[in-house]
Scaffold this motif. Sequence first.
Motif, mmCIF file in Angstrom:
data_model
loop_
_atom_site.group_PDB
_atom_site.id
_atom_site.type_symbol
_atom_site.label_atom_id
_atom_site.label_comp_id
_atom_site.label_asym_id
_atom_site.label_seq_id
_atom_site.Cartn_x
_atom_site.Cartn_y
_atom_site.Cartn_z
ATOM 1 N N ARG A 1 8.525 4.820 10.814
ATOM 2 C CA ARG A 1 7.694 5.971 11.212
ATOM 3 C C ARG A 1 6.279 5.838 10.689
ATOM 4 N N THR A 2 6.142 5.142 9.542
ATOM 5 C CA THR A 2 4.784 4.894 9.034
ATOM 6 C C THR A 2 4.010 4.041 10.032
ATOM 7 N N CYS A 3 4.693 3.033 10.545
ATOM 8 C CA CYS A 3 4.025 2.151 11.500
ATOM 9 C C CYS A 3 3.730 2.894 12.809
ATOM 10 N N LEU A 4 4.645 3.788 13.184
ATOM 11 C CA LEU A 4 4.403 4.589 14.379
ATOM 12 C C LEU A 4 3.203 5.511 14.157
ATOM 13 N N ALA A 5 3.129 6.109 12.973
ATOM 14 C CA ALA A 5 2.012 7.004 12.645
ATOM 15 C C ALA A 5 0.693 6.250 12.766
ATOM 16 N N GLN A 6 0.709 5.007 12.314
ATOM 17 C CA GLN A 6 -0.462 4.141 12.397
ATOM 18 C C GLN A 6 -0.914 3.977 13.853
ATOM 19 N N ALA A 7 0.067 3.840 14.744
ATOM 20 C CA ALA A 7 -0.273 3.621 16.156
ATOM 21 C C ALA A 7 -0.867 4.879 16.795
ATOM 22 N N LEU A 8 -0.559 6.047 16.209
ATOM 23 C CA LEU A 8 -0.969 7.314 16.829
ATOM 24 C C LEU A 8 -2.238 7.888 16.211
ATOM 25 N N ILE A 9 -2.747 7.205 15.174
ATOM 26 C CA ILE A 9 -3.754 7.843 14.320
ATOM 27 C C ILE A 9 -5.031 8.219 15.064
ATOM 28 N N HIS A 10 -5.392 7.448 16.078
ATOM 29 C CA HIS A 10 -6.635 7.750 16.794
ATOM 30 C C HIS A 10 -6.342 8.448 18.123
ATOM 31 N N ASP A 11 -5.138 9.003 18.222
ATOM 32 C CA ASP A 11 -4.719 9.714 19.429
ATOM 33 C C ASP A 11 -5.025 8.881 20.676
ATOM 34 N N PRO A 12 -4.423 7.700 20.786
ATOM 35 C CA PRO A 12 -4.816 6.750 21.832
ATOM 36 C C PRO A 12 -4.382 7.221 23.218
ATOM 37 N N GLU A 13 -5.113 6.732 24.224
ATOM 38 C CA GLU A 13 -4.735 7.079 25.592
ATOM 39 C C GLU A 13 -3.590 6.211 26.079
ATOM 40 N N VAL A 14 -3.477 5.038 25.467
ATOM 41 C CA VAL A 14 -2.416 4.110 25.843
ATOM 42 C C VAL A 14 -1.603 3.785 24.601
ATOM 43 N N LEU A 15 -0.288 3.870 24.748
ATOM 44 C CA LEU A 15 0.573 3.622 23.603
ATOM 45 C C LEU A 15 1.550 2.516 23.966
ATOM 46 N N MET B 1 0.836 -1.198 0.000
ATOM 47 C CA MET B 1 0.000 0.000 0.000
ATOM 48 C C MET B 1 0.873 1.251 0.000
ATOM 49 N N SER B 2 0.270 2.375 -0.390
ATOM 50 C CA SER B 2 0.974 3.642 -0.227
ATOM 51 C C SER B 2 0.842 4.064 1.235
ATOM 52 N N VAL B 3 1.739 4.946 1.665
ATOM 53 C CA VAL B 3 1.698 5.402 3.054
ATOM 54 C C VAL B 3 0.323 5.995 3.363
ATOM 55 N N HIS B 4 -0.164 6.810 2.428
ATOM 56 C CA HIS B 4 -1.460 7.448 2.642
ATOM 57 C C HIS B 4 -2.582 6.409 2.686
ATOM 58 N N GLY B 5 -2.524 5.444 1.775
ATOM 59 C CA GLY B 5 -3.544 4.397 1.743
ATOM 60 C C GLY B 5 -3.546 3.581 3.019
ATOM 61 N N PHE B 6 -2.356 3.273 3.498
ATOM 62 C CA PHE B 6 -2.231 2.468 4.711
ATOM 63 C C PHE B 6 -2.773 3.228 5.927
ATOM 64 N N LEU B 7 -2.378 4.494 6.042
ATOM 65 C CA LEU B 7 -2.854 5.281 7.186
ATOM 66 C C LEU B 7 -4.367 5.473 7.121
ATOM 67 N N SER B 8 -4.896 5.653 5.908
ATOM 68 C CA SER B 8 -6.350 5.807 5.766
ATOM 69 C C SER B 8 -7.058 4.524 6.176
ATOM 70 N N PHE B 9 -6.477 3.392 5.768
ATOM 71 C CA PHE B 9 -7.064 2.099 6.135
ATOM 72 C C PHE B 9 -7.138 1.960 7.656
ATOM 73 N N VAL B 10 -6.026 2.239 8.343
ATOM 74 C CA VAL B 10 -6.021 2.098 9.801
ATOM 75 C C VAL B 10 -7.000 3.085 10.427
ATOM 76 N N ALA B 11 -7.060 4.305 9.862
ATOM 77 C CA ALA B 11 -7.985 5.311 10.392
ATOM 78 C C ALA B 11 -9.424 4.809 10.280
ATOM 79 N N GLU B 12 -9.753 4.193 9.137
ATOM 80 C CA GLU B 12 -11.108 3.654 8.961
ATOM 81 C C GLU B 12 -11.380 2.530 9.945
ATOM 82 N N MET B 13 -10.364 1.684 10.136
ATOM 83 C CA MET B 13 -10.533 0.577 11.084
ATOM 84 C C MET B 13 -10.705 1.106 12.507
ATOM 85 N N ARG B 14 -10.170 2.308 12.749
ATOM 86 C CA ARG B 14 -10.324 2.925 14.070
ATOM 87 C C ARG B 14 -11.608 3.740 14.150
#
Lengths: 321, 248
Positions: free
Chosen positions: A140-154, A89-102
């Motif tokens: 950093r892409t994977c890190l961005a994925q972890a932060l996408i929903h501004d989680p309380e626990v990281l 996937m592209s970085v944008h596509g991947f982050l969008s996918f995770v955002a949708e899943m969140r």
Amino acid sequence: MINIENLCKTFGHNKAVDGLSFTVERGEVLGFLGPNGAGKSTTMRMITGFLPPSAGRVSIGNYDVAKSPLQAKRLMGYLPENAACYSDMSVHGFLSFVAEMRGLSGDAKRRSVQRVAELCFLGSVLQQQIDTLSKGYKHRTCLAQALIHDPEVLVMDEPTDGLDPNQKHELRSLIREMGRTKAVIFSTHILEEVDAACSRAIIIDRGRIVANGTPAELKNMSEFAGAVTLVAQGADAHKLAALAPAGRVEPLGGGGMRVYPRDRGASAVLVKAIMQLVAHEGWKIEALRTEEGHLDEVFRSITLPDTAKSASAVRDTQAVA
Amino acid sequence: MNSSIANVRNIAKRELGSYFTSPVAYVFLVIFLLLTGFFAFTIGNFFERGEASLASFFVWHPWLYLVLVPAIGMRVWSEERRSGTMELLLTLPVNPWEAILAKFLASWAFLALALALTFPIVITVNLLGDPDNGQILAGYVGSLLLAGAYLAITCMTSAMSRNQVVAFILSVVLCLFLILAGFNPVTDLLTRWASPALVDAVAAFSVVTHYDNFQKGVIDARDLLYFASLLGFALFATSVIIRNHRSA
């Protein structure tokens, strides 16, 4: 926020994690240290609900990870070991996918993708396919994925692995920054990171906690902690050892001496006594400093399998058997 | 429930997209269309038969799918396991069954697309003669279900191994067994020493027995039930394998 009680994981006959208990509160950054194979990744996988524990429980906020996994997972962002991403996937596509899943969509999705892309310096590679990226960008892409929903626990498994020194520095500041409002736990075997980013650290070895404290407390466990190193012309080890607050004196190369205090807390008194002795004897000081204690030395001393330890380990396994 | 549907949709969308970002989709579509055409027209003697039906087209599908469906499905879980993205996927707020279903549906939709692209043969047969289009439709339904059954089995073997080749071979062997149990030369062999009831029981497990009914233009509830239970079983087995893999 993260509450771990008596967590155990057995693979066949091998106890990977053996009775871990600890908590991480909001506003805390917990460094999770240990030699390779100590059970760090296994613990992380149990915290995030990927592996079911053999015994014990993990709760995130008010949710038990085993009983209400979805609610617990919603509160969490996770950076897995080796930062696996969908490489086609592209970085944008991947982050969008995770955002949708969140559960983000429309404008909220667009804004959060933009936010994490800025936070992780991904702006220039957003349209690039992930498997064409360098390791640092992938990470950093994977890190961005972890932060996408501004989680309380990281939860991050070796977040600085494979980054260059500049990126490591940036990431540590980011972790420190996020630690103000979130509960953060990350594993590493790089000790300088503990100083740079953690408010507390746990050292585990063979699945058990062997040390738990602030970086300063851990350093104080070092035998160097509080020792005074003196480099002076004419210095005499016997006279130094005769001082009341001084314990052992160890000669270093090049005319240096390391004086250990008799009591651990009495470092300041020792320095004063040494200064007076130097002035009285007329030695020429080249250097005088109080040792802080080295984390790597503490780490080695508690995780190296020396003979006494392996003997006790044998006793333990016999007791279990 | 809504979030489940959204999860399935999102994962399936991603999965389907990943076929088209790599050459896999295009290579597969071209090969599939070439082979179905070759088998139907050349080996199946489409023209020489002189009948307005797609029998010579559909009869090869169990054998064609035997190789092509595992080739499409083998990466479904193996790739996730090998690259470590399975950890990422299953730590997102999803139920494992949502991911299993989504991945299956995405690949099935892809196979449905490949099958739909054989439409020129339907036009051809309609231009040349006056076929029973109901029968052709039933044939397509049967073919799609057959592909789904093979695919579900491939999903299962794909979850077993992080190696795609292992997944491929295992699924070919399992699917081959499902064909052979009802394949005439094999059932003839069985009738020599087994009771007819046993032969029928073995043949009832075969995809071919049920697939043939669709080709006759019959959509029977029993055949639908057969395919539904095969799909259900294979996907359930997939979820068990994935759970065991995580707790092992």
